[in-house]
Design a protein around this motif. Structure first.
Motif, PDB file in Angstrom:
ATOM      1  N   CYS A  64      37.054  34.932  30.469  1.00  0.00           N
ATOM      2  CA  CYS A  64      36.654  35.588  31.711  1.00  0.00           C
ATOM      3  C   CYS A  64      36.128  36.991  31.415  1.00  0.00           C
ATOM      4  N   THR A 104      45.973  43.923  33.299  1.00  0.00           N
ATOM      5  CA  THR A 104      45.141  42.720  33.393  1.00  0.00           C
ATOM      6  C   THR A 104      43.720  43.101  33.804  1.00  0.00           C
ATOM      7  N   CYS A 106      41.221  40.322  33.889  1.00  0.00           N
ATOM      8  CA  CYS A 106      40.667  39.123  34.528  1.00  0.00           C
ATOM      9  C   CYS A 106      41.655  37.985  34.361  1.00  0.00           C
ATOM     10  N   GLU A 107      41.334  36.849  34.989  1.00  0.00           N
ATOM     11  CA  GLU A 107      42.238  35.712  34.992  1.00  0.00           C
ATOM     12  C   GLU A 107      41.444  34.426  34.748  1.00  0.00           C
ATOM     13  N   ILE A 108      41.960  33.577  33.846  1.00  0.00           N
ATOM     14  CA  ILE A 108      41.309  32.299  33.544  1.00  0.00           C
ATOM     15  C   ILE A 108      42.027  31.199  34.306  1.00  0.00           C
ATOM     16  N   ASP A 109      41.265  30.454  35.087  1.00  0.00           N
ATOM     17  CA  ASP A 109      41.802  29.291  35.789  1.00  0.00           C
ATOM     18  C   ASP A 109      41.666  28.092  34.856  1.00  0.00           C
ATOM     19  N   ASP A 111      41.570  24.712  33.662  1.00  0.00           N
ATOM     20  CA  ASP A 111      41.585  23.279  33.945  1.00  0.00           C
ATOM     21  C   ASP A 111      41.519  22.520  32.615  1.00  0.00           C
ATOM     22  N   THR A 155      46.037  36.608  24.418  1.00  0.00           N
ATOM     23  CA  THR A 155      45.536  37.078  25.717  1.00  0.00           C
ATOM     24  C   THR A 155      45.505  38.599  25.852  1.00  0.00           C
ATOM     25  N   ASN A 184      45.763  23.293  34.197  1.00  0.00           N
ATOM     26  CA  ASN A 184      46.015  23.627  35.609  1.00  0.00           C
ATOM     27  C   ASN A 184      46.993  24.788  35.771  1.00  0.00           C
ATOM     28  N   THR A 185      46.828  25.774  34.882  1.00  0.00           N
ATOM     29  CA  THR A 185      47.598  27.011  35.013  1.00  0.00           C
ATOM     30  C   THR A 185      46.616  28.184  34.973  1.00  0.00           C
ATOM     31  N   LYS A 186      47.131  29.351  35.320  1.00  0.00           N
ATOM     32  CA  LYS A 186      46.312  30.564  35.276  1.00  0.00           C
ATOM     33  C   LYS A 186      46.784  31.440  34.118  1.00  0.00           C
ATOM     34  N   GLN A 188      46.385  35.166  32.391  1.00  0.00           N
ATOM     35  CA  GLN A 188      45.927  36.534  32.615  1.00  0.00           C
ATOM     36  C   GLN A 188      45.537  37.175  31.289  1.00  0.00           C
TER      37      GLN A 188
END
Length: 587
Positions: A64, A104, A106-109, A111, A155, A184-186, A188
């Motif tokens: 991200c 933080t 940004c955040e990665i969704d 999948d 991260t 299916n987790t987020k 940071q």
């Protein structure tokens, strides 16, 4: 006053050449900052550790971007574009001397598709590269556990930036925050910046990237000494054998001059004097031969100038500057190609001089561009950053047509007019002399195969250091060594080709032009064979793209080296042949 014909083309070419030279701009390009001034963190490329040239855009992986407004980057030099530099703004907010606490950005969704991309990258040991103020930083994407079942992403980017006055002199990255990749987790992504005062001088800030223990190892010094001893031995051998032998030859030929015709007919006539009427006969395929000699002289001039520039200037401190310098110098030295190739073709009686000029001008560019074009298809298929943009291809073609070709024409005209007249010490017979049978080891094919062994032996240790700096993560900076090796290579090549040519002429075989060229050029075969050994035993490269890139450009390098050695060998041998036939009395 009307503009000169072709002036727009020349102006366009001049503008293109200016692209080769770095341009001064503000901020990071002046490398000076005010307090609280923005410092840009550029994300460059990501790729497998063992395949240095297989690189992709950093954001081809589902990372991200920070929230800060995007900044576009353009290729500042032609070398940057050709080397696949793809700088993209990280979006991180960094200001000069302003610490940033862990937070933080940004955040990665995550999948399943994104997780699979990260897992593939971790399995293949993907590394990424970043730049702050032109200083490179490397980091690893993630790691797997001991069983290879779970995969973790780093991260947290912990940046420590050293400054001296108003300049950045040091950057260090620590990767922390190992997070397991679960679909299916987020996730940071976070960073922090710590500024610290440093005593490192701005001029010395790249010293940490150099590896003196590798390049200045005892083996490197020993190889130079070993090659130097080989030079002394060869020069002594050539001087002793040829001078003593030639003195005997001259004495024998002088004695024959005193004989009457009947004694001379009954005498045992043999040796290099017997082919005096054919030794200066034009070589077969003079158009190709003269083009190769001209190209070899140009490659030698480029090598010499670029090494001298690299010894004076630290070219490794600017992205793509070595390649940009090489292209600029190659274009600027095109008259050398035209002069030597054109004059040789004229002396050999060639009449299609325009065709020779075109072949000489485009021989090396066509070889390089043809190889790059082939590899470019594979790079496009891989979506690699090494895929050359269409605009860059057009720029290279324009340099060839609007800079290299006109300068080559100038050199050809000068060569034909200044040294294009045949001034051989012996006249050439109208009918070629039949070549007698000789022992198998005196055949030109055997001489050609054996001629490259000693020149290769004088440089193969240096080849290891050059290969390692290009194909692995080393910065080559000991150009003094390279200059010594180039000088040694030239001396060894000339000595070997002179000895080979002397034995060939003594066997009354006057086909010395191609033999002297090819016996020196066969060094390229041994270099290319060594590249196979290096690939299989010194690297862990894999995959179609990296393999084709390696063997494709190694073939280009070996061929260019062979053409250069061939031209050096021919020029030295030509002077030797002219000298010995000038000093002997011939009816």
């Amino acid at each position: 006053m009307r503009p000169l014909p072709g002036a727009p083309g020349v102006a366009a070419a001049a503008a293109l050449l200016l692209l080769l030279l770095p341009r001064a701009r503000a901020d990071e390009h002046e490398h000076t900052y005010q307090d609280k001034e923005e410092v840009v963190l550029w994300m460059n490329t990501v790729g497998p550790y063992h395949n240095r040239q297989e690189t992709y855009k950093y954001f081809s992986l589902p990372f991200c971007v920070g929230s800060k407004k995007s900044i576009s980057h353009y290729h500042e030099t032609l070398g940057e574009a050709l080397q696949g530099v793809e700088l993209e703004f990280s979006g991180l907010d960094i200001k000069f001397k302003d610490d940033v606490m862990p937070g933080t950005y940004c955040e990665i969704d995550l999948d399943k598709e994104k997780r699979d991309a990260f897992v593939y990258a971790i399995k293949n040991h993907y590394w990424y590269q970043m730049y702050i103020d032109d200083l490179p930083i490397w980091g690893i994407v993630g790691e797997a556990d001991e069983n290879g079942e779970d995969y973790y992403l780093w991260t947290y980017k912990k940046l420590e930036i050293g400054f001296n006055g108003n300049r950045i002199v040091d950057v260090n990255l620590t990767s922390e925050g190992k997070v397991k990749l679960v679909p299916n987790t987020k996730i940071q992504m976070s960073y922090s910046v710590k500024w610290k005062k440093s005593d490192v001088k701005f001029e010395d800030r790249f010293d940490k990237y150099l590896d003196p223990s590798f390049f200045q190892h005892r083996i490197h010094w020993f190889s130079i000494f070993n090659s130097f001893m080989m030079v002394i031995f060869l020069v002594g051998l050539v001087s002793m054998i040829l001078m003593r032998t030639l003195r005997k030859d001259y004495a024998r030929y002088s004695k024959e001059e005193e004989m009457d015709d009947m004694d001379r007919d009954l005498g045992d006539e043999y040796g290099w004097k017997q082919v005096h009427g054919d030794v200066f006969r034009p070589s077969s395929h003079p158009l190709i031969f003269s083009s190769l000699i001209g190209s070899g002289c140009q490659i030698f001039a480029v090598s010499l100038i670029v090494i001298i520039v690299a010894m004076i200037e630290d070219l490794y401190t600017e992205r793509g500057s070595m390649l940009s310098t090489a292209i600029f110098v190659y274009a600027a030295t095109s008259p050398v190609n035209g002069y030597f190739g054109g004059s040789l073709y004229a002396r050999q009686g060639g009449r299609r001089w325009i065709k020779q000029m075109f072949i000489g001008a485009f021989l090396i560019p066509a070889m390089v561009c043809g190889t790059a074009f082939f590899i470019n298809f594979i790079a496009i298929y891989y979506h690699a950053s090494r895929a050359i943009p269409f605009g860059t291809m057009v720029a290279v073609c324009c340099i060839c047509f609007f800079v290299i070709l006109p300068l080559n024409l100038v050199g050809t005209i000068l060569g034909r007019n200044l040294s294009g007249q045949p001034n051989f010490p012996c006249r050439v017979n109208a009918v070629p002399r039949p070549i007698p049978e000789k022992k198998w080891f005196m055949e030109p094919a055997v001489i050609v195969c054996l001629g490259g062994i000693l020149p290769f032996g004088s440089i193969f240790i240096e080849m290891y250091f050059i290969f390692t700096s290009f194909w692995a993560y080393k910065i080559y900076y000991v150009y003094g060594f390279m200059m010594l090796v180039l000088v040694i290579l030239c001396i060894v090549t000339v000595c070997v080709t002179i000895v080979c040519t002397y034995f060939l002429l003594n066997a009354e075989d006057y086909r010395w032009q191609w033999t002297s060229f090819l016996s020196a050029a066969s060094t390229a075969i041994y270099v290319y064979m060594y590249s196979f050994y290096y690939y299989f035993f010194k690297t862990k490269m894999y995959g179609l793209f990296q393999t084709s890139f390696y063997f494709g450009y190694m073939a280009v390098f070996s061929t260019a080296l062979g053409i250069m050695c061939g031209a050096i060998g021919y020029m030295g041998t030509s002077a030797f042949v002219r000298k010995i036939y000038t000093n002997v009395k011939i009816d």
